[in-house]
Enzyme design. Structure first.
Site, PDB file in Angstrom:
ATOM      1  N   GLY A 125      27.039  -4.780 -54.581  1.00 47.29           N
ATOM      2  CA  GLY A 125      25.668  -4.291 -54.471  1.00 47.29           C
ATOM      3  C   GLY A 125      24.896  -4.999 -53.181  1.00 47.29           C
ATOM      4  O   GLY A 125      24.371  -6.008 -53.482  1.00 47.29           O
ATOM      5  N   THR A 127      23.406  -2.665 -50.321  1.00 50.43           N
ATOM      6  CA  THR A 127      22.297  -1.928 -49.778  1.00 50.43           C
ATOM      7  C   THR A 127      21.072  -1.601 -50.941  1.00 50.43           C
ATOM      8  O   THR A 127      21.473  -1.729 -51.942  1.00 50.43           O
ATOM      9  CB  THR A 127      23.210  -0.523 -49.600  1.00 50.43           C
ATOM     10  OG1 THR A 127      24.397  -0.641 -48.655  1.00 50.43           O
ATOM     11  CG2 THR A 127      22.196   0.507 -48.889  1.00 50.43           C
ATOM     12  N   GLN A 337      38.788  24.932 -37.884  1.00 45.66           N
ATOM     13  CA  GLN A 337      38.697  25.984 -36.801  1.00 45.66           C
ATOM     14  C   GLN A 337      40.324  26.604 -36.482  1.00 45.66           C
ATOM     15  O   GLN A 337      40.484  27.886 -36.415  1.00 45.66           O
ATOM     16  CB  GLN A 337      38.460  25.106 -35.309  1.00 45.66           C
ATOM     17  CG  GLN A 337      38.114  25.904 -34.349  1.00 45.66           C
ATOM     18  CD  GLN A 337      36.881  26.895 -34.494  1.00 45.66           C
ATOM     19  OE1 GLN A 337      36.020  26.303 -35.272  1.00 45.66           O
ATOM     20  NE2 GLN A 337      36.550  28.044 -33.862  1.00 45.66           N
ATOM     21  N   HIS A 339      41.990  26.838 -39.034  1.00 41.57           N
ATOM     22  CA  HIS A 339      42.316  27.962 -40.473  1.00 41.57           C
ATOM     23  C   HIS A 339      41.449  28.930 -40.279  1.00 41.57           C
ATOM     24  O   HIS A 339      41.613  29.793 -41.209  1.00 41.57           O
ATOM     25  CB  HIS A 339      42.000  27.008 -41.635  1.00 41.57           C
ATOM     26  CG  HIS A 339      43.143  25.879 -41.953  1.00 41.57           C
ATOM     27  ND1 HIS A 339      43.397  24.999 -41.207  1.00 41.57           N
ATOM     28  CD2 HIS A 339      43.900  26.175 -43.304  1.00 41.57           C
ATOM     29  CE1 HIS A 339      44.355  24.327 -42.020  1.00 41.57           C
ATOM     30  NE2 HIS A 339      44.744  24.859 -43.014  1.00 41.57           N
ATOM     31  N   GLY A 340      40.503  29.227 -39.342  1.00 44.09           N
ATOM     32  CA  GLY A 340      39.546  30.131 -39.427  1.00 44.09           C
ATOM     33  C   GLY A 340      38.904  30.358 -40.786  1.00 44.09           C
ATOM     34  O   GLY A 340      38.380  29.346 -41.323  1.00 44.09           O
ATOM     35  N   GLU A 364      29.483   1.405 -45.196  1.00 44.09           N
ATOM     36  CA  GLU A 364      30.167   0.179 -44.818  1.00 44.09           C
ATOM     37  C   GLU A 364      29.888   0.175 -43.287  1.00 44.09           C
ATOM     38  O   GLU A 364      30.684  -0.497 -42.440  1.00 44.09           O
ATOM     39  CB  GLU A 364      31.763   0.130 -44.927  1.00 44.09           C
ATOM     40  CG  GLU A 364      31.752   0.373 -46.579  1.00 44.09           C
ATOM     41  CD  GLU A 364      33.047  -0.180 -47.101  1.00 44.09           C
ATOM     42  OE1 GLU A 364      33.539  -1.198 -46.504  1.00 44.09           O
ATOM     43  OE2 GLU A 364      33.587   0.280 -48.016  1.00 44.09           O
TER      44      GLU A 364
HETATM   45  N1  CAA Z   1      32.452 -12.781 -41.429  1.00 43.29           N
HETATM   46  C1  CAA Z   1      31.801 -14.003 -41.756  1.00 43.29           C
HETATM   47  N2  CAA Z   1      30.447 -14.308 -41.137  1.00 43.29           N
HETATM   48  C2  CAA Z   1      29.962 -13.517 -40.395  1.00 43.29           C
HETATM   49  C3  CAA Z   1      30.553 -12.190 -40.113  1.00 43.29           C
HETATM   50  C4  CAA Z   1      31.750 -11.845 -40.652  1.00 43.29           C
HETATM   51  N3  CAA Z   1      32.371 -10.853 -40.175  1.00 43.29           N
HETATM   52  N4  CAA Z   1      29.768 -11.543 -39.158  1.00 43.29           N
HETATM   53  C5  CAA Z   1      28.395 -12.388 -39.144  1.00 43.29           C
HETATM   54  N5  CAA Z   1      28.642 -13.592 -39.800  1.00 43.29           N
HETATM   55  C6  CAA Z   1      27.713 -14.694 -39.836  1.00 43.29           C
HETATM   56  C7  CAA Z   1      27.451 -15.211 -38.432  1.00 43.29           C
HETATM   57  O1  CAA Z   1      28.546 -16.110 -38.227  1.00 43.29           O
HETATM   58  C8  CAA Z   1      26.176 -15.604 -39.012  1.00 43.29           C
HETATM   59  O2  CAA Z   1      26.327 -16.931 -39.272  1.00 43.29           O
HETATM   60  P1  CAA Z   1      25.402 -18.282 -39.134  1.00 43.29           P
HETATM   61  O3  CAA Z   1      23.944 -17.940 -39.649  1.00 43.29           O
HETATM   62  O4  CAA Z   1      26.057 -19.362 -39.602  1.00 43.29           O
HETATM   63  O5  CAA Z   1      25.442 -18.540 -37.575  1.00 43.29           O
HETATM   64  C9  CAA Z   1      25.491 -14.873 -39.753  1.00 43.29           C
HETATM   65  O6  CAA Z   1      26.498 -14.063 -40.526  1.00 43.29           O
HETATM   66  C10 CAA Z   1      24.644 -13.991 -39.363  1.00 43.29           C
HETATM   67  O7  CAA Z   1      25.310 -13.136 -38.485  1.00 43.29           O
HETATM   68  P2  CAA Z   1      24.482 -12.025 -37.407  1.00 43.29           P
HETATM   69  O8  CAA Z   1      23.366 -12.998 -36.370  1.00 43.29           O
HETATM   70  O9  CAA Z   1      25.652 -11.498 -36.699  1.00 43.29           O
HETATM   71  O10 CAA Z   1      23.796 -11.116 -38.367  1.00 43.29           O
HETATM   72  P3  CAA Z   1      22.805  -9.924 -38.006  1.00 43.29           P
HETATM   73  O11 CAA Z   1      21.626 -10.104 -38.874  1.00 43.29           O
HETATM   74  O12 CAA Z   1      22.467  -9.802 -36.620  1.00 43.29           O
HETATM   75  O13 CAA Z   1      23.647  -8.619 -38.589  1.00 43.29           O
HETATM   76  C11 CAA Z   1      24.976  -6.835 -38.559  1.00 43.29           C
HETATM   77  C12 CAA Z   1      24.706  -8.111 -38.148  1.00 43.29           C
HETATM   78  C13 CAA Z   1      26.333  -6.403 -37.863  1.00 43.29           C
HETATM   79  C14 CAA Z   1      24.173  -5.918 -37.974  1.00 43.29           C
HETATM   80  C15 CAA Z   1      25.079  -6.645 -40.155  1.00 43.29           C
HETATM   81  O14 CAA Z   1      23.850  -6.928 -40.533  1.00 43.29           O
HETATM   82  C16 CAA Z   1      25.592  -5.443 -40.354  1.00 43.29           C
HETATM   83  O15 CAA Z   1      27.118  -5.331 -40.628  1.00 43.29           O
HETATM   84  N6  CAA Z   1      25.064  -4.526 -40.865  1.00 43.29           N
HETATM   85  C17 CAA Z   1      25.465  -3.363 -41.561  1.00 43.29           C
HETATM   86  C18 CAA Z   1      25.651  -3.353 -42.923  1.00 43.29           C
HETATM   87  C19 CAA Z   1      26.449  -2.477 -43.814  1.00 43.29           C
HETATM   88  O16 CAA Z   1      27.586  -2.316 -43.365  1.00 43.29           O
HETATM   89  N7  CAA Z   1      26.125  -1.963 -44.956  1.00 43.29           N
HETATM   90  C20 CAA Z   1      27.354  -1.140 -45.903  1.00 43.29           C
HETATM   91  C21 CAA Z   1      27.257  -1.789 -47.076  1.00 43.29           C
HETATM   92  S1  CAA Z   1      28.531  -1.515 -48.219  1.00 43.29           S
HETATM   93  C22 CAA Z   1      28.642   0.230 -48.583  1.00 43.29           C
HETATM   94  O17 CAA Z   1      28.552   0.964 -47.621  1.00 43.29           O
HETATM   95  C23 CAA Z   1      28.512   0.620 -50.186  1.00 43.29           C
HETATM   96  C24 CAA Z   1      29.640   1.150 -50.704  1.00 43.29           C
HETATM   97  O18 CAA Z   1      29.538   1.071 -51.879  1.00 43.29           O
HETATM   98  C25 CAA Z   1      30.758   1.701 -49.810  1.00 43.29           C
END
Ligand code: CAA
Length: 386
Positions: A125, A127, A337, A339-340, A364
């Protein structure tokens, strides 16, 4: 160095997953899609095979396979039906891998055996209606109460949300702290104030459950907090490192399925007194699909290899997710495509492949978010900061 040769154990697991997919998943996929039926009986069979929580340590009920092996089985299930692959990805990658990494011993004991056995499903949970790509900007609030927390808010587009016994709920504890105020709670879905609603009218993944969740004053004990207050965003991002990998592996399955179906159809279908496979323009489409399939698989295996080595893999996972999901859309489209007209109806799996692939460039993390993660890694510049 990455070795593309599979071990005997990996071959065996791939063969087992392939046979299971052909025997159990493929025959049901069309009807489940047509009827928008979330097939819980099939989910239980998948769990009985040990495919839920496959990367979880054996002591908690998992199979403890490595990430490369995990990709092999996810690819097979993805070839059969992305609705079922979504179950594997959400339960195994988003939920179980998070509890393995961030959970207390009690939380692991309480939830992992149940998730691996299929006795309980789990959902992720993060989004919300107003919070998609900007994942740290959550409106769901957690407020400290005596002995626990009270949670208010709503979640959107949550896979398995209507059938899960456990919901990982990300909530803000202190809005001023922005992402450093986020926390993750393991919320039993039978808690008072927790409710879910089915979302219908989807383009694809019709055999998968998708929910809107509502948390209206849900109270949980302190023991439901996973990690520390402020760890929520890192928990979400690390979960997505595993989840995106799983989605990518499933998309390799869509690519392979599109290719296999196209080769078979093109050899059997004759026009101008020849099988259409003998036409250069058809072979071009098949060659393009073959290249995309192999490239996607190679990128997934590279990301898996890094994970198995315990090396950083976030960028490589985003590269694999971006490429494999876009490749799946492209391969499925080309397969139609080839398979038409026959590809436009569900006598063949290719139209379902296209509809199911389409969400993978959204959920994701959209393709655009993957590009920003990759672009930031290569330039050192965060495009999201003004
Ligand atoms: N692993 C661990 N920590 C991480 C990390 C990772 N992969 N990536 C970033 N962090 C940490 C950073 O180190 C940072 O830590 P500090 O505050 O200690 O410095 C902190 O997280 C913040 O990182 P960012 O500055 O990179 O964060 P951001 O606000 O710029 O966001 C983003 C980055 C990549 C845009 C992120 O918000 C993102 O991935 N957005 C997309 C969300 C997403 O994928 N949603 C899908 C939901 S799931 C779904 O789809 C539902 C389902 O049921 C399938």
């Amino acid at each position: 160095m990455i070795d593309f040769e599979l071990t005997d154990e990996q071959r065996l697991i791939r063969e087992t997953a392939r046979d299971f997919t052909d025997r159990e998943i493929v025959p049901r996929a069309r009807e489940n899609d047509r009827n928008e039926h979330f097939d819980t009986e099939l989910v239980q069979k998948i769990a009985d095979m040990g495919f839920l929580g496959a990367i979880v340590p054996e002591e908690y009920g998992g199979r403890e396979v490595d990430y490369r092996t995990y990709a092999l089985l996810v690819e097979e299930i993805g070839r059969g039906d992305s609705a079922m692959r979504t179950v594997v990805s959400v339960v195994t990658s988003l939920v179980c891998s998070s509890i393995v990494r961030w959970g207390t011993e009690e939380q692991k004991q309480e939830w992992l055996p149940r998730l691996c056995s299929g006795e309980a499903l789990g959902c992720f949970g993060l989004t919300e209606p107003d919070t998609g790509s900007d994942a740290s900007n959550l409106k769901t609030r957690a407020e400290k109460i005596d002995g626990g927390w009270r949670i208010n808010g709503g979640k959107m587009w949550i896979s398995l949300g209507n059938y899960s016994k456990l919901a990982m709920i990300f909530a803000q504890t202190d809005p001023e702290k922005k992402h450093k105020g986020l926390a993750c709670f393991l919320v039993p879905t039978d808690s008072e104030g927790f409710s879910s609603q089915e979302i219908h009218g989807k383009l694809g993944l019709k055999g998968s459950d998708t929910a809107e969740l509502s948390l209206d004053g849900v109270e949980v004990a302190d023991s439901a907090l996973m990690g520390q207050i402020g760890d929520g965003f890192k928990i979400a991002m690390s979960a997505l490192d595993s989840g995106r990998y799983s989605v990518a592996a499933g998309c390799v399955g869509i690519c392979q399925g599109s290719l296999d179906a196209s080769v078979a159809y093109a050899k059997e279908r004759t026009q101008f007194d020849r099988p259409i496979a003998s036409f250069q323009l058809v072979q071009e489409m098949i060659a393009d699909m073959a290249v995309q399939t192999e490239a996607a698989r190679g990128l997934v295996w590279r990301a898996g290899w890094l994970k198995d080595q315990g090396k950083p893999s976030t960028t490589e996972t985003s590269i694999a997710k971006l490429y494999a999901t876009e490749a799946a859309v492209s391969c499925a489209d080309r397969a139609i495509q080839v398979h038409g007209g026959s590809g436009y109806v569900d006598d063949y799996p290719v139209e379902r492949y296209l509809r199911d692939a389409r969400v993978t460039t959204l959920y994701e993390g959209t393709s655009q978010i993957q590009k920003l993660i990759i672009g930031r890694a290569y330039t050192g510049i965060n495009a999201l900061v003004p």
